[in-house]
Design a protein around this motif. Sequence first.
Motif, short mmCIF file in Angstrom:
data_model
loop_
_atom_site.label_atom_id
_atom_site.label_comp_id
_atom_site.label_asym_id
_atom_site.label_seq_id
_atom_site.Cartn_x
_atom_site.Cartn_y
_atom_site.Cartn_z
N ILE A 345 9.01 -19.50 -5.53
CA ILE A 345 9.48 -18.10 -5.24
C ILE A 345 9.87 -16.99 -7.25
CG2 ILE A 345 9.08 -17.53 -3.01
CD1 ILE A 345 11.84 -16.82 -3.29
N ILE A 346 9.57 -15.49 -7.20
CA ILE A 346 10.05 -14.80 -8.20
C ILE A 346 10.14 -14.09 -7.59
CG2 ILE A 346 9.29 -15.81 -10.67
CD1 ILE A 346 7.28 -13.65 -10.41
N VAL A 347 12.05 -13.37 -8.29
CA VAL A 347 12.17 -12.92 -8.17
C VAL A 347 12.01 -11.37 -9.73
CG1 VAL A 347 14.16 -10.81 -7.40
CG2 VAL A 347 14.23 -13.58 -6.81
N MET A 348 11.54 -10.69 -9.58
CA MET A 348 11.59 -9.47 -9.96
C MET A 348 11.28 -7.97 -10.04
SD MET A 348 7.04 -10.43 -10.61
CE MET A 348 7.33 -10.09 -8.40
N LEU A 349 12.49 -7.23 -11.00
CA LEU A 349 12.33 -5.63 -11.34
C LEU A 349 11.27 -5.03 -11.28
CD1 LEU A 349 14.63 -4.78 -14.16
CD2 LEU A 349 14.98 -4.20 -11.64
N ASN A 350 11.24 -4.33 -10.15
CA ASN A 350 9.95 -3.76 -9.99
C ASN A 350 9.30 -2.56 -10.79
OD1 ASN A 350 8.03 -1.66 -8.83
ND2 ASN A 350 8.99 -0.78 -6.69
N VAL A 351 8.37 -2.15 -11.34
CA VAL A 351 7.96 -2.04 -12.49
C VAL A 351 7.89 -0.35 -12.07
CG1 VAL A 351 5.73 -1.42 -14.06
CG2 VAL A 351 5.72 -3.39 -13.10
N PHE A 352 8.03 -0.07 -10.95
CA PHE A 352 7.84 1.70 -10.77
C PHE A 352 8.88 1.89 -9.66
CE2 PHE A 352 3.00 0.13 -9.55
CZ PHE A 352 3.28 1.35 -10.88
N ILE A 353 10.05 2.19 -11.10
CA ILE A 353 11.57 2.93 -10.03
C ILE A 353 11.86 4.28 -10.24
CG2 ILE A 353 14.21 2.41 -9.78
CD1 ILE A 353 13.61 -0.47 -11.28
N SER A 354 11.89 5.17 -9.51
CA SER A 354 11.37 6.35 -10.01
C SER A 354 11.99 6.73 -8.60
CB SER A 354 10.64 6.41 -10.77
OG SER A 354 10.37 8.06 -11.16
N THR A 355 12.65 8.53 -9.23
CA THR A 355 12.74 8.99 -7.88
C THR A 355 11.34 9.91 -7.76
OG1 THR A 355 12.93 11.20 -9.31
CG2 THR A 355 14.67 9.89 -8.65
N LYS A 356 10.22 9.67 -8.74
CA LYS A 356 9.15 10.49 -7.90
C LYS A 356 8.34 9.50 -7.38
CE LYS A 356 9.75 13.82 -9.82
NZ LYS A 356 11.19 15.81 -9.82
N GLU A 357 7.15 9.80 -6.58
CA GLU A 357 6.34 9.01 -5.99
C GLU A 357 5.16 8.56 -6.64
OE1 GLU A 357 2.65 9.19 -2.21
OE2 GLU A 357 4.73 10.76 -2.48
N ILE A 358 4.71 7.50 -7.30
CA ILE A 358 3.69 7.57 -7.79
C ILE A 358 1.98 7.47 -6.74
CG2 ILE A 358 2.53 5.00 -8.35
CD1 ILE A 358 4.95 5.48 -9.94
N ASN A 359 1.15 8.54 -7.80
CA ASN A 359 -0.18 8.48 -6.72
C ASN A 359 -1.02 7.24 -7.15
OD1 ASN A 359 1.59 11.66 -8.06
ND2 ASN A 359 1.40 11.32 -5.65
N GLU A 360 -0.85 6.94 -8.19
CA GLU A 360 -2.45 6.49 -8.85
C GLU A 360 -1.73 4.95 -9.11
OE1 GLU A 360 -6.22 8.07 -10.56
OE2 GLU A 360 -4.78 9.35 -10.72
N ILE A 361 -2.00 3.95 -8.69
CA ILE A 361 -1.79 2.57 -9.63
C ILE A 361 -3.32 1.46 -10.21
CG2 ILE A 361 -1.27 0.50 -9.25
CD1 ILE A 361 0.63 1.41 -6.76
N TYR A 362 -3.49 1.48 -11.25
CA TYR A 362 -4.44 0.94 -11.97
C TYR A 362 -3.59 -0.48 -12.21
CZ TYR A 362 -6.66 4.94 -11.85
OH TYR A 362 -7.18 5.84 -11.35
N ASP A 363 -4.38 -1.61 -12.12
CA ASP A 363 -4.24 -2.78 -12.82
C ASP A 363 -5.78 -2.87 -13.66
OD1 ASP A 363 -4.77 -5.99 -12.55
OD2 ASP A 363 -2.98 -6.21 -11.41
N LEU A 364 -5.32 -3.24 -15.26
CA LEU A 364 -6.05 -3.70 -16.58
C LEU A 364 -5.62 -4.70 -17.01
CD1 LEU A 364 -5.28 0.51 -17.21
CD2 LEU A 364 -7.48 -0.39 -15.52
N LYS A 365 -7.85 -5.34 -17.60
CA LYS A 365 -7.31 -6.55 -17.84
C LYS A 365 -8.10 -6.46 -19.20
CE LYS A 365 -7.05 -9.77 -14.18
NZ LYS A 365 -5.99 -10.25 -14.04
N GLY A 366 -9.15 -5.30 -19.49
CA GLY A 366 -10.20 -5.23 -20.47
C GLY A 366 -11.51 -5.49 -20.18
N SER A 367 -11.45 -6.56 -19.15
CA SER A 367 -13.05 -7.08 -18.62
C SER A 367 -13.19 -6.31 -17.25
CB SER A 367 -12.64 -8.75 -18.16
OG SER A 367 -11.65 -8.12 -16.92
#
Length: 540
Positions: A345-367
């Motif tokens: 297992i790995i422990v990571m800091l969340n990319v999304f740390i904010s008082t705001k809600e995330i409304n859209e999420i994208y996972d982009l590779k370029g393919s």
Amino acid sequence: SSILTQQFQKIDTNKNGKLDLSEMKNALYIMGFDDFIAQLFVKILGETHDCVYLQDFLKTLAIMTKGSEKKKAMVAFRMLDVDNNGYISKDELMRVIESLYNSLRAIGIDTTRSNAKDFVNTLFSYLDENNNGTITRDEYVNKAIKNKMLIRGLGLVNASGSLPPSKALTNRGIAVSFGSLNWTFVLHIMIGISLAVSKCSLYKGSKFQDSLEHKDFEDYITFPVLRSPAPKIMFTDYAPAVFRNIRYLYGIDDSEYMLSLGPEQLQGNLLLGNLSSLYMRVSEGKSGSLFFTSHDGYYMVKTIPNNEKNTLLRMLPQYYDYIKANPNTLLMRLCGLHSIDNQAIIVMLNVFISTKEINEIYDLKGSTLGRSNPNGSVKKDLDWKKKIALPKDIKDELLKQIENDAMFLQQSSICDYSLLIGIHHASDDPDQSELHNDVFSESENQTQQMNASVELSKRAPKRVPFYTTEDGGTRILDENGQKGNDIIFFGIIDYLTDYGLNKKLERFFKSVATDANQLSVAPPDQYAKRFCEFMKTLFL
């Protein structure tokens, strides 16, 4: 309710439709709880004091996992009102706190950092608003909600400077509570991480080490998780001094780490009526990995295959040097590498740390091949149909950093990583009237929001990346070229895939039927070049 029903049925070993004290003790055994705490669980989960029926179990657990803060605090009051006299005395509070301390000691957690009596005196003085030697339900509910950090820390961790919960992801997954499928596994994670941090401080010291030796990167500690069933579950902490240094670079101290991930917060949260361990989500990707999010949303724990663990260990010296020299790196911040028996297992800091809600999420590779998920919560390359306007200096610096990160990953023989993007739309913010709850007035809610933003700014990692300075992200320019209220968040994730034999074979066989340029998998140099070129198309 179906999940909670399954939990009830798993605990109900007698299959008689009710939970007695013995069954509750068995369910709570791994947490180290004694008979007294088990009896209190029976009390708060059921209408009677000798058993718990399904209907009452569902009702109370729904409150403890998803209810409002006020309703949760009312449940906690019922637990602390041990003698059922309508108020909490200092003696009752002392009995509960001492039992919680005993349970932590039973699972190997050091409680010598605090004295239970001193903590009870501090807590009772705070809660007893009328100074009459008793705490009413209204007193407890109002005061507990206003200083959750004091209660959650149990006097064992310094919670005074802890961050407010991240609100970026409203759907963190399913709360893992006792009796659920992954309850034991999650507790092994929490207990193991806490013990690992303590052992690292004991053997390596708690301070940042200016110079690490080669052996520090190969070092590991293996120990049994107490109260695990025979044969004992073994927990391994890899390169503890290295990851302690990495956490230090991110501004994370041990107290904050434990308050998010350790069993101390789990038991402290019981005093708030909050049965929060970790939240579980299943990956939408091909790996099928399990994702667990800390109760405050700051950390993610992910199961990974052993080949990814080995890749991280191989590149760890170079990774450590790179993040030290590149405080603005977009590489998702790793905080620990462990294994529970044979599961890494790995422990990571969340990319999304904010008082705001995330409304859209994208996972982009370029393919392009298979890179569409229009109806999913995480969209992909072919679903991206926009251009984001950023200030020129930020855009240029961002693209340069992406290029540097991709070059490092190329040199490390890594492929198949992604740029994770989150977007907050200010137009989707709730009206202030929707923020009103049963406890605070509207103005108090606004004050809480402002305090949370200030605290996030003050307590951010010591080296704050330039793209996280606006409530965890970067403000998008509006149609007039001015900073607007929409915020974009960035992070490079899934960068532990080595371009070895398996990936080479995968590319070979897929390229027989498909244009190789459309494939996600590619040699590290080609992957990095394509990745960087695609990222340039995202922005104006």
